[in-house]
Design a protein around this motif. Structure first.
Motif, PDB file in Angstrom:
ATOM      1  N   UNK A 114       0.831  -1.195   0.000  1.00 44.02           N
ATOM      2  CA  UNK A 114       0.000   0.000   0.000  1.00 44.02           C
ATOM      3  C   UNK A 114       0.866   1.246   0.000  1.00 44.02           C
ATOM      4  N   UNK A 115       0.191   2.388  -0.075  1.00 43.48           N
ATOM      5  CA  UNK A 115       0.868   3.675  -0.217  1.00 43.48           C
ATOM      6  C   UNK A 115       0.241   4.683   0.738  1.00 43.48           C
ATOM      7  N   UNK A 116       1.048   5.625   1.183  1.00 42.67           N
ATOM      8  CA  UNK A 116       0.540   6.708   2.016  1.00 42.67           C
ATOM      9  C   UNK A 116       1.595   7.784   2.124  1.00 42.67           C
ATOM     10  N   UNK A 117       1.226   8.854   2.801  1.00 42.59           N
ATOM     11  CA  UNK A 117       2.186   9.925   3.040  1.00 42.59           C
ATOM     12  C   UNK A 117       3.163   9.514   4.129  1.00 42.59           C
ATOM     13  N   UNK A 118       4.222  10.292   4.283  1.00 45.53           N
ATOM     14  CA  UNK A 118       5.104  10.123   5.434  1.00 45.53           C
ATOM     15  C   UNK A 118       4.247  10.246   6.696  1.00 45.53           C
ATOM     16  N   UNK A 119       4.465   9.387   7.675  1.00 45.52           N
ATOM     17  CA  UNK A 119       3.664   9.318   8.908  1.00 45.52           C
ATOM     18  C   UNK A 119       2.246   8.819   8.639  1.00 45.52           C
ATOM     19  N   UNK A 120       2.065   7.997   7.614  1.00 48.15           N
ATOM     20  CA  UNK A 120       0.727   7.527   7.230  1.00 48.15           C
ATOM     21  C   UNK A 120       0.113   6.595   8.273  1.00 48.15           C
ATOM     22  N   UNK A 121      -1.059   6.970   8.767  1.00 47.64           N
ATOM     23  CA  UNK A 121      -1.829   6.092   9.654  1.00 47.64           C
ATOM     24  C   UNK A 121      -2.299   4.854   8.897  1.00 47.64           C
TER      25      UNK A 121
END
Length: 336
Positions: A70-77
């Motif tokens: 998966x993918x998310x921003x830096x510090x992704x919950x």
């Protein structure tokens, strides 16, 4: 709707509570404020992505996946919870982290970055803002396939129609609790980011003819762009869930006045909101999502847009582990 026909893993025993916020209500002079504690959902640290992952991970297992991607921003919950779900199921997990603020990734940072390592992430790929995130995840899946493994790609925030079913289910849960407690809500306020939570709640309420408006407080995009995203996904999840009434643009409200200078970038209103919720109700918010959503709630109350005689439910979508990466904001050691 009959959500029982969808495969689902259960990571939370029972419903998350709905609690009154009497001290914040008094401090703001009304309206009567309540909070839906989805920060208490199962998996490591809790948060709204857990509801989405219940459906997405069930699909991954049905497809024989051994690795979640998966993918998310830096510090992704979302990345933290996807990794936690992988640990729970005995799967591996690989993450793609997007630096939405240049040079913001620090492997040694506190908050979720620390938890990625502690939970045993298999690999982290860091990309720049604007990179093709889908392509990055597909490359990881192809690399795994070359090793004889099977990856399962989960979109950012778990926000596709299958994942958004988690918040169709949440809308039904809210209505059941509202009836059981004899508390009728006039409005629901929630952070609006990758759109799955907001869209799922709208679809679930409309599918149950609830007549409760939902106000989304944007954490990233301009109002028109976010409303289009939420409307599209709400219609897609409604079709999947079997919601009969048409979801019209009038059902979607996204407010962008509290985004500030950009995604994850702090504002004075966010800092105040985090402090108020903590000091008055003992509830921890996060600086990126719930802090800005709470700032929107407080701003709409103070302006009179939310009337003093309303009964409002704030959906706490979690994220407090990220709070510790922003500690200088709350100790006076950082400027805006």
């Amino acid at each position: 709707m009959n959500l029982a026909r969808f495969a689902r893993r259960r990571y939370t025993p029972g419903a998350t509570p709905i609690e009154p916020m009497p001290h914040l209500t008094k401090a703001l002079g009304g309206p009567e404020l309540f909070i839906k504690r989805d920060d208490l959902l199962g998996l490591t640290g809790g948060g709204n992505k857990t509801r989405k992952l219940e459906f997405l991970v069930a699909d991954a297992l049905a497809q024989g996946a051994d690795t979640l991607i998966t993918v998310g921003a830096v510090q992704s919950n979302h990345c933290r919870l996807t990794l936690a779900a992988a640990v729970r199921e005995g799967l591996k997990c690989r993450l793609v982290l997007e630096q939405r603020v240049p040079d913001s990734y620090d492997k040694t940072a506190s908050g979720n970055n620390f938890l990625f390592d502690l939970l045993g992430v298999e690999a982290v790929t860091v990309v720049a803002l604007g990179d093709d995130l889908q392509a990055a995840m597909e490359k990881i899946a192809a690399d795994l396939a070359a090793e004889g493994r099977r990856g399962y790609i989960i979109p950012g925030g778990g926000s596709n129609p299958l994942g958004a079913l988690g918040y169709v289910a949440c809308a039904e849960e809210i209505l059941q609790q509202s009836f059981a407690d004899g508390v009728a809500f006039d409005r629901i306020v929630v952070a609006s980011g990758s759109a799955g939570t907001h869209a799922g709640i709208v679809a679930g309420l409309i599918g149950n003819s609830a007549g409760i408006p939902v106000t989304g407080v944007n954490v990233r995009r301009p109002r028109a762009e976010q409303e289009a995203n939420v409307l599209r996904l709400a219609r897609e999840v409604a079709a999947l869930a079997g919601v009969v009434p048409e979801i019209t643009p009038a059902a979607i409200e996204c407010r962008d006045e509290w985004v500030g200078p950009g995604y994850s970038l702090p504002t004075e209103e966010m800092v105040e909101a985090v402090r108020l919720f903590a000091s008055l109700e003992g509830v921890l918010l996060d600086p990126v999502y719930t802090g800005k959503a709470a700032a929107g709630l407080i701003g709409m109350v103070r302006s009179g847009e939310i009337h003093a005689d309303e009964r409002v439910l704030f959906v706490h979508t979690g994220g407090s582990p990220a709070l510790y990466a922003y500690q200088p904001l709350f100790t006076g050691d950082a400027a805006f």
